[in-house]
Design an enzyme around this catalytic site. Structure first.
Site, PDB file in Angstrom:
ATOM      1  N   GLY A  47       0.833  -1.195   0.000  1.00  0.00           N
ATOM      2  CA  GLY A  47       0.000   0.000   0.000  1.00  0.00           C
ATOM      3  C   GLY A  47       0.866   1.242   0.000  1.00  0.00           C
ATOM      4  N   GLN A  52       2.813   9.977   1.896  1.00  0.00           N
ATOM      5  CA  GLN A  52       4.138   9.335   1.813  1.00  0.00           C
ATOM      6  C   GLN A  52       4.949   9.824   0.623  1.00  0.00           C
ATOM      7  OE1 GLN A  52       2.498   5.114   2.328  1.00  0.00           O
ATOM      8  NE2 GLN A  52       4.447   5.019   3.385  1.00  0.00           N
ATOM      9  N   CYS A  92       6.507  -0.346   7.263  1.00  0.00           N
ATOM     10  CA  CYS A  92       6.059   0.848   6.550  1.00  0.00           C
ATOM     11  C   CYS A  92       7.205   1.365   5.696  1.00  0.00           C
ATOM     12  CB  CYS A  92       5.621   1.924   7.544  1.00  0.00           C
ATOM     13  SG  CYS A  92       5.023   3.434   6.759  1.00  0.00           S
ATOM     14  N   LEU A  93       6.891   1.735   4.467  1.00  0.00           N
ATOM     15  CA  LEU A  93       7.918   2.262   3.565  1.00  0.00           C
ATOM     16  C   LEU A  93       8.512   3.563   4.100  1.00  0.00           C
ATOM     17  CD1 LEU A  93       6.057   1.562   0.206  1.00  0.00           C
ATOM     18  CD2 LEU A  93       8.067   0.346   1.061  1.00  0.00           C
ATOM     19  N   HIS A 134      -3.833   0.682   7.868  1.00  0.00           N
ATOM     20  CA  HIS A 134      -2.505   1.306   7.900  1.00  0.00           C
ATOM     21  C   HIS A 134      -2.480   2.540   6.989  1.00  0.00           C
ATOM     22  CE1 HIS A 134       2.091   0.885   7.714  1.00  0.00           C
ATOM     23  NE2 HIS A 134       1.832   1.688   6.697  1.00  0.00           N
ATOM     24  N   GLU A 135      -3.021   2.392   5.778  1.00  0.00           N
ATOM     25  CA  GLU A 135      -3.025   3.524   4.823  1.00  0.00           C
ATOM     26  C   GLU A 135      -3.968   4.622   5.296  1.00  0.00           C
ATOM     27  OE1 GLU A 135      -0.647   3.326   2.953  1.00  0.00           O
ATOM     28  OE2 GLU A 135      -0.397   1.150   3.012  1.00  0.00           O
ATOM     29  N   HIS A 138      -2.327   6.822   7.669  1.00  0.00           N
ATOM     30  CA  HIS A 138      -1.396   7.784   7.053  1.00  0.00           C
ATOM     31  C   HIS A 138      -2.110   9.097   6.703  1.00  0.00           C
ATOM     32  CE1 HIS A 138       2.513   5.905   6.514  1.00  0.00           C
ATOM     33  NE2 HIS A 138       2.010   4.822   5.965  1.00  0.00           N
TER      34      HIS A 138
HETATM   35  O1  GNR Z   1       4.524  -2.536   2.300  1.00  0.00           O
HETATM   36  C1  GNR Z   1       3.909  -2.483   3.367  1.00  0.00           C
HETATM   37  N1  GNR Z   1       3.731  -3.617   4.068  1.00  0.00           N
HETATM   38  C2  GNR Z   1       2.830  -3.731   5.126  1.00  0.00           C
HETATM   39  C3  GNR Z   1       2.876  -4.882   5.880  1.00  0.00           C
HETATM   40  C4  GNR Z   1       2.018  -5.060   6.919  1.00  0.00           C
HETATM   41  C5  GNR Z   1       1.083  -4.102   7.186  1.00  0.00           C
HETATM   42  C6  GNR Z   1       1.034  -2.937   6.453  1.00  0.00           C
HETATM   43  C7  GNR Z   1       1.892  -2.751   5.415  1.00  0.00           C
HETATM   44  S1  GNR Z   1       1.797  -1.309   4.453  1.00  0.00           S
HETATM   45  C8  GNR Z   1       3.443  -1.200   3.865  1.00  0.00           C
HETATM   46  C9  GNR Z   1       3.566  -0.113   2.830  1.00  0.00           C
HETATM   47  C10 GNR Z   1       3.324   1.227   3.476  1.00  0.00           C
HETATM   48  O2  GNR Z   1       4.102   1.765   4.210  1.00  0.00           O
HETATM   49  N2  GNR Z   1       2.172   1.774   3.258  1.00  0.00           N
HETATM   50  O3  GNR Z   1       1.833   2.926   3.832  1.00  0.00           O
HETATM   51 NI    NI Z   2       3.045   2.990   5.660  1.00  0.00          NI
END
Ligand code: GNR
Ligand code: NI
Length: 163
Positions: A47, A52, A92-93, A134-135, A138
């Site tokens: 995601g 980001q 998270c990236l 998670h997104e 953000h």
């Molecule tokens: O790539 C991602 N892997 C992930 C793994 C477990 C739960 C959430 C994620 S999201 C993350 C990419 C990211 O930072 N998205 O905002």
């Molecule tokens: Ni993230």
């Protein structure tokens, strides 16, 4: 198309700001969404949210498929309901090379607009439900480290999180 630079926690305050709703689709937003998809695949993420890549718009993209061929676009998303709770490791990236356990709903029902600004409602579970939560965080300046239920550990060979 273009790969955009992914902003990193503690380097860029934009990750802590609240994103603004998209009022209408325009060329800039179309280009942003195209670039977000490309950046998602280039970074090997499941995601990616607009903040980001430095844009405070309520947009995220996901692809939780093994085949990397199921990209979905969420504009102005709203989580309508959720069920259950699952604790699993998350990364998270914007917090590179680390992971920590986070509890998320098992299932979510999310309403959003697609790329054509048409409303859809999706029921998601498993990794997609986790990713949507998670997104969505953000978009409100929330990072998983805020919700971590254990130490945010570096990925290493020793703990099995790196080659
Ligand atoms: O790539 C991602 N892997 C992930 C793994 C477990 C739960 C959430 C994620 S999201 C993350 C990419 C990211 O930072 N998205 O905002
Ligand atoms: Ni993230």
């Amino acid at each position: 198309m273009a790969i955009r630079k992914i902003r990193i926690m503690e380097e860029d305050e934009i990750l802590r700001k609240t994103a603004k709703p998209v009022k209408a689709m325009d060329l800039r937003t179309e280009r942003l969404i195209r670039d977000m998809k490309e950046t998602l695949y280039e970074a090997n993420g499941v995601g990616l949210a607009a903040p980001q890549v430095g844009v405070l718009k309520r947009i995220f993209v996901t692809d939780c498929s093994e085949e990397r061929n199921d990209v979905r676009v969420f504009i102005n998303p709203e989580i309508l309901s959720s069920e259950g709770a699952v604790t699993d490791n998350e990364g998270c990236l914007s917090v590179p090379d680390r992971h920590a356990p986070v509890t998320r709903p098992e299932k979510v029902t999310v309403k959003a607009l697609d790329e054509n600004m048409e409303e859809f409602v999706l029921e998601a579970e498993g990794l997609l439900a986790r990713c949507i939560c998670h997104e969505n965080d953000h978009l409100d300046g929330i990072l998983y480290v805020d919700k971590a239920e254990g130490p945010v550990e570096y990925n290493t060979k020793e703990n099995g999180w790196a080659e």
